[in-house]
Design an enzyme around this catalytic site. Sequence first.
Site, PDB file in Angstrom:
ATOM      1  N   GLY A  21       0.915  -1.254  -0.063  1.00 32.62           N
ATOM      2  CA  GLY A  21      -0.285  -0.094  -0.229  1.00 32.62           C
ATOM      3  C   GLY A  21       0.952   1.549   0.056  1.00 32.62           C
ATOM      4  O   GLY A  21       0.169   2.145   0.473  1.00 32.62           O
ATOM      5  N   ASN A  23       2.024   2.973  -2.600  1.00 34.45           N
ATOM      6  CA  ASN A  23       0.792   3.870  -3.823  1.00 34.45           C
ATOM      7  C   ASN A  23      -0.216   4.578  -2.561  1.00 34.45           C
ATOM      8  O   ASN A  23      -0.828   5.682  -3.334  1.00 34.45           O
ATOM      9  CB  ASN A  23       0.898   3.378  -5.148  1.00 34.45           C
ATOM     10  CG  ASN A  23       1.687   3.050  -5.296  1.00 34.45           C
ATOM     11  OD1 ASN A  23       2.895   3.419  -5.677  1.00 34.45           O
ATOM     12  ND2 ASN A  23       2.006   1.954  -6.011  1.00 34.45           N
ATOM     13  N   MET A 105      -3.043  -6.540  -7.947  1.00 37.37           N
ATOM     14  CA  MET A 105      -2.389  -7.506  -8.939  1.00 37.37           C
ATOM     15  C   MET A 105      -3.648  -9.057  -9.313  1.00 37.37           C
ATOM     16  O   MET A 105      -4.407  -9.333  -9.216  1.00 37.37           O
ATOM     17  CB  MET A 105      -1.605  -8.591  -8.169  1.00 37.37           C
ATOM     18  CG  MET A 105      -0.543  -7.413  -7.420  1.00 37.37           C
ATOM     19  SD  MET A 105       0.351  -6.756  -8.985  1.00 37.37           S
ATOM     20  CE  MET A 105       0.682  -7.666  -9.550  1.00 37.37           C
ATOM     21  N   HIS A 106      -4.817  -8.137  -9.523  1.00 33.15           N
ATOM     22  CA  HIS A 106      -5.669  -9.240 -10.272  1.00 33.15           C
ATOM     23  C   HIS A 106      -6.513  -8.614 -11.854  1.00 33.15           C
ATOM     24  O   HIS A 106      -6.657  -7.212 -11.686  1.00 33.15           O
ATOM     25  CB  HIS A 106      -7.180  -9.357  -9.531  1.00 33.15           C
ATOM     26  CG  HIS A 106      -8.147  -9.791 -10.709  1.00 33.15           C
ATOM     27  ND1 HIS A 106      -8.369 -11.294 -10.541  1.00 33.15           N
ATOM     28  CD2 HIS A 106      -9.224  -9.647 -10.236  1.00 33.15           C
ATOM     29  CE1 HIS A 106      -9.597 -11.732 -10.698  1.00 33.15           C
ATOM     30  NE2 HIS A 106     -10.048 -10.931 -11.330  1.00 33.15           N
ATOM     31  N   LEU A 108      -9.538  -7.383 -14.275  1.00 32.90           N
ATOM     32  CA  LEU A 108     -10.027  -7.148 -14.064  1.00 32.90           C
ATOM     33  C   LEU A 108     -11.591  -6.882 -16.085  1.00 32.90           C
ATOM     34  O   LEU A 108     -10.677  -6.807 -16.917  1.00 32.90           O
ATOM     35  CB  LEU A 108     -10.997  -5.604 -13.204  1.00 32.90           C
ATOM     36  CG  LEU A 108     -10.458  -5.924 -11.723  1.00 32.90           C
ATOM     37  CD1 LEU A 108     -10.981  -4.084 -11.230  1.00 32.90           C
ATOM     38  CD2 LEU A 108     -11.487  -6.560 -11.056  1.00 32.90           C
ATOM     39  N   ASN A 142      -5.460   2.983 -13.271  1.00 30.69           N
ATOM     40  CA  ASN A 142      -4.323   1.988 -12.867  1.00 30.69           C
ATOM     41  C   ASN A 142      -2.782   1.957 -13.252  1.00 30.69           C
ATOM     42  O   ASN A 142      -2.307   3.244 -13.817  1.00 30.69           O
ATOM     43  CB  ASN A 142      -5.175   0.702 -13.568  1.00 30.69           C
ATOM     44  CG  ASN A 142      -3.510  -0.723 -13.230  1.00 30.69           C
ATOM     45  OD1 ASN A 142      -3.716  -0.460 -12.404  1.00 30.69           O
ATOM     46  ND2 ASN A 142      -2.726  -1.004 -14.589  1.00 30.69           N
ATOM     47  N   HIS A 144       1.034   1.990 -13.740  1.00 32.81           N
ATOM     48  CA  HIS A 144       1.742   0.273 -13.868  1.00 32.81           C
ATOM     49  C   HIS A 144       3.178   0.803 -14.541  1.00 32.81           C
ATOM     50  O   HIS A 144       3.515   2.245 -15.708  1.00 32.81           O
ATOM     51  CB  HIS A 144       0.781   0.524 -15.296  1.00 32.81           C
ATOM     52  CG  HIS A 144       2.136  -0.655 -16.458  1.00 32.81           C
ATOM     53  ND1 HIS A 144       1.686  -2.362 -15.622  1.00 32.81           N
ATOM     54  CD2 HIS A 144       2.173  -1.011 -17.352  1.00 32.81           C
ATOM     55  CE1 HIS A 144       2.542  -3.390 -16.161  1.00 32.81           C
ATOM     56  NE2 HIS A 144       2.692  -2.861 -16.946  1.00 32.81           N
ATOM     57  N   ASP A 184      -3.714  -3.689 -19.732  1.00 30.43           N
ATOM     58  CA  ASP A 184      -2.453  -2.532 -19.000  1.00 30.43           C
ATOM     59  C   ASP A 184      -2.389  -1.731 -20.741  1.00 30.43           C
ATOM     60  O   ASP A 184      -1.527  -0.924 -21.414  1.00 30.43           O
ATOM     61  CB  ASP A 184      -0.971  -2.787 -18.952  1.00 30.43           C
ATOM     62  CG  ASP A 184      -0.748  -3.045 -17.579  1.00 30.43           C
ATOM     63  OD1 ASP A 184      -1.782  -2.338 -17.165  1.00 30.43           O
ATOM     64  OD2 ASP A 184      -0.473  -4.433 -17.262  1.00 30.43           O
ATOM     65  N   GLU A 213       6.058   6.256  -9.163  1.00 26.47           N
ATOM     66  CA  GLU A 213       4.823   6.431  -8.876  1.00 26.47           C
ATOM     67  C   GLU A 213       4.032   7.171  -7.788  1.00 26.47           C
ATOM     68  O   GLU A 213       3.276   7.238  -8.331  1.00 26.47           O
ATOM     69  CB  GLU A 213       5.021   4.692  -8.489  1.00 26.47           C
ATOM     70  CG  GLU A 213       5.309   3.798  -9.502  1.00 26.47           C
ATOM     71  CD  GLU A 213       5.434   2.425  -9.258  1.00 26.47           C
ATOM     72  OE1 GLU A 213       5.615   0.858  -9.894  1.00 26.47           O
ATOM     73  OE2 GLU A 213       5.772   2.283  -7.629  1.00 26.47           O
TER      74      GLU A 213
END
Length: 237
Positions: A21, A23, A105-106, A108, A142, A144, A184, A213
């Site tokens: 966490g 970010n 990390m999934h 969608l 998102n 990346h 992405d 980031e």
Amino acid sequence: MTDNLETQSPLRIVVLISGSGTNLQALIDAQPSFRTRASIVLVLSNRKAAYGLTRAKEAGIPTAYLALQPYLKSNPGKSRDDYDAEVARMVLKARPDLVVLAGWMHVLGDGFLDLISRPPSETEESAESIPTTHVFPIPAINLHPALPGAFDGTHAIDRAWEAYKAGTLDHTGVMVHRVVRQVDAGEPILVREIPFREDETKEQFEERLHGVEWEVIVEATNKILTERLEQCTVRQS
């Protein structure tokens, strides 16, 4: 228009995480300085032990947890797409104006994207949570750790570092993009190039990249919040 902006209720952000966490912490710390009044109203993780949940709780932010495999085990006959739809329903209950994937990390799929893209029908469960005045589609973005079109998917930092060591790459980058069905591949909102340095170890490079980031995710969130406020204000005028 100015009066509407000043009296507008704070925009609502839902953050999806899977890990430590950092970010998320950047977003939590940035809340008072957002150009648009906004606050994080839910942090959802697909990993029960994600330290990001602790960060959220310490900041007084509600949390939720839903992992794919336990969900499938508890719901025989359900699919990955059903899981994605359940994640969307949990998100929609928080009535978000923006969904930020910050180390989620999934991948969608349609089950998620469909539900955040249109107002729910009267028979859908989320209809009870979302006011009829809520503006759709709800943007989802998102973070990346790569440039557009380069190193899509997992282990992007590792792959970029290997390419650098092989002499085929002298820079990489980070981006925030809109979430679409392709991994992405959504429209970039903010892109930042990061050159490699000969005197750096991989660990030092990763630390420098993560610092970028944290800046980028805050800047991109600010940008989309401003766009969202304009949409909501136009709808109300």
